[in-house]
Design an enzyme around this catalytic site. Structure first.
Site, short mmCIF file in Angstrom:
data_model
loop_
_atom_site.label_atom_id
_atom_site.label_comp_id
_atom_site.label_asym_id
_atom_site.label_seq_id
_atom_site.Cartn_x
_atom_site.Cartn_y
_atom_site.Cartn_z
N CYS A 96 -10.47 -28.74 10.52
CA CYS A 96 -9.46 -27.82 9.96
C CYS A 96 -8.14 -28.57 9.83
O CYS A 96 -7.75 -29.32 10.71
CB CYS A 96 -9.29 -26.60 10.85
SG CYS A 96 -7.97 -25.49 10.29
N ASP A 103 -7.51 -7.88 1.49
CA ASP A 103 -6.48 -7.97 2.53
C ASP A 103 -7.09 -7.44 3.80
O ASP A 103 -7.98 -6.59 3.76
CB ASP A 103 -5.26 -7.10 2.18
CG ASP A 103 -5.48 -5.64 2.55
OD1 ASP A 103 -6.12 -4.92 1.77
OD2 ASP A 103 -5.07 -5.23 3.65
N ASP A 120 0.87 -1.17 0.00
CA ASP A 120 0.00 0.00 0.00
C ASP A 120 0.91 1.22 0.00
O ASP A 120 2.01 1.19 0.55
CB ASP A 120 -0.92 -0.03 1.22
CG ASP A 120 -1.98 1.06 1.14
OD1 ASP A 120 -2.08 1.72 0.06
OD2 ASP A 120 -2.70 1.27 2.12
N CYS A 138 -4.77 -27.03 14.64
CA CYS A 138 -5.92 -27.91 14.84
C CYS A 138 -5.52 -29.39 14.78
O CYS A 138 -6.16 -30.23 15.41
CB CYS A 138 -7.00 -27.61 13.80
SG CYS A 138 -7.82 -26.04 14.10
N CYS A 182 -5.12 -27.19 9.64
CA CYS A 182 -3.94 -26.41 10.01
C CYS A 182 -3.14 -27.14 11.08
O CYS A 182 -3.65 -28.03 11.77
CB CYS A 182 -4.33 -25.00 10.47
SG CYS A 182 -4.78 -24.87 12.21
N HIS A 203 -3.91 -20.79 12.69
CA HIS A 203 -5.28 -21.22 12.39
C HIS A 203 -6.05 -20.15 11.62
O HIS A 203 -6.71 -20.45 10.62
CB HIS A 203 -6.05 -21.59 13.66
CG HIS A 203 -7.50 -21.79 13.37
ND1 HIS A 203 -7.99 -22.94 12.78
CD2 HIS A 203 -8.56 -20.95 13.48
CE1 HIS A 203 -9.28 -22.81 12.57
NE2 HIS A 203 -9.66 -21.61 12.98
ZN LIG Z 1 -7.06 -24.78 12.30
#
Ligand SMILES: [Zn+2]
Length: 387
Positions: A302, A264, A92, A307, A304, A333
């Site tokens: 999830c 974003d 930006d 998780c 990730c 996460h």
């Molecule tokens: Zn997660």
């Protein structure tokens, strides 16, 4: 370079999928960019970002100009090598930060003079200098210097728009590097006629992409959606559209439905560091006592790292004891949540099921401000009962 190809147009909404080619890789759109204001997405390494599936990372010219200085970043070969992120990047211009953070600012037709929010030192941005420093940083997508007025102030928006348009033309003339795409920024607050005028003026300057700025800064969600409804149709179909600083999961879904390709927002990473975790049911506050002995992961299903390996009880413990790992895992996460949301959105657009996905997502997603409102209402009700 910077070819934008639309792959699928959703028949029921204005959503579309596409491919935007940049010198550091292709972006599958709609895309969400995690924000690395200071050339770092707080608590994550570039390896974590890559693992999350993030493709585009944002950094900020205002902050990096002040510290460590964009010339220093240039000496290290630009942001990509300085921060070790090999993929597409966006900076930006810093216009928004000059208007929201700087301690003092003095506008004139040629630029803006301001005092640093860090040490009060005096600085000046002009359209030309904002391009030079973004060329030093070397992101794939760079932005025009714009003025970000309060969205509900008509007179201020009219005056600011004239400056923003003149500055956009000057940025375009000043730009030198062929390996960077300069996007124009549509402003105009919540005023439909100003938004249309802004989109048309910038469109005539023929940018490779167009951003919509000055939203999610104090107007209601309804005003934001209504502004998108009048602005997006004025932008060229064949160029990417970027909704700056948005957003929250529900706003991203609504933005996609209105034809936005790039988003974003600091929200996923910022709320993570406060123990706020994004799930498809809404935002979960990990500090809540109800998670003290909860063996479940943050969000069952999830994929990730957080998780896959840790319970809510453990993460809550990390937050209660102020362990740094908690900030990292919560951020892992939330970033993955946003990237997965974008993956799902793209899959649904491709399959022609986006409209149904949108309804189901919004019906299942509990808005945090509604929670707060309900809690306040409940408190008032109980207080009234005690009287
Ligand atoms: Zn997660």
């Amino acid at each position: 370079m910077f070819n934008f190809t639309i792959i699928t147009d959703d028949p029921q909404t204005d959503a579309r999928t596409g491919i935007f080619e940049t010198p550091h890789g292709r972006l599958l759109t709609p895309v969400f960019a995690p924000v690395g204001t200071q050339a770092t997405v707080k608590t994550l390494t570039p390896r974590d970002l890559a693992e999350s599936g993030a493709t585009l990372v944002l950094a900020n010219n205002y902050h990096l100009y002040l510290r460590p200085g964009t010339k220093l970043v240039a000496e290290f070969g630009g942001l990509h090598s300085f921060m070790g992120w090999p993929g597409p990047m966006l900076t930006d211009s810093g216009g928004f930060q000059v208007f929201s953070l700087a301690q003092m600012r003095k506008l004139d037709p040629d630029g803006v003079t301001f005092r640093s929010h860090i040490d009060g030192s005096l600085h000046r941005f002009t359209p030309e200098s904002a391009i030079v420093s973004q060329e030093d940083l070397g992101a794939d997508i760079i932005m025009c210097l714009d003025e970000c007025p309060e969205p509900l102030d008509r007179k201020y928006n009219e005056d600011a728009l004239a400056r923003t348009h003149a500055w956009a033309a000057r940025c375009r003339t000043a730009k030198r590097r062929p390996d960077q795409a300069l996007f124009g920024i549509v402003q105009g607050g919540v005023f439909p006629d100003l938004r249309v005028e802004s989109a048309r003026t910038l469109r005539a300057l023929d940018f490779p992409g167009y951003a919509i700025g000055g939203l999610s800064v104090g107007e209601t969600k309804e005003q934001m959606y209504a502004t998108l409804d009048v602005t997006v149709p004025e932008l060229p179909v064949a160029r990417p559209r970027y909704l700056m600083g948005v957003g929250a999961p529900e706003d991203v879904v609504e933005g996609v439905a209105r034809g936005i390709d790039i988003f974003d927002c600091v929200l996923p990473t910022r709320v993570a560091r406060n123990g706020g975790l994004l799930t498809c049911q809404g935002r979960m506050n990990l500090r809540n006592a109800r998670y003290a002995a909860d063996p479940l992961p943050i969000e069952p299903g999830c994929d990730c790292y957080a998780c896959q390996h840790f319970s809510r009880a453990y993460l809550r413990h990390l937050f209660k004891t102020e362990e740094i790992l908690g900030l990292h895992l919560a951020t892992v996460h939330n970033v993955r949540f946003m990237i997965r949301l974008m993956e799902e959105i793209r899959q649904h657009i491709a399959a022609g099921t986006f409209a149904a996905f949108r309804s189901a997502f919004l019906a299942g997603y509990h808005l945090p401000d509604q929670d707060v409102r309900h809690a306040q209402k409940e408190k008032r009700r109980q207080a009234a009962n005690r009287k």
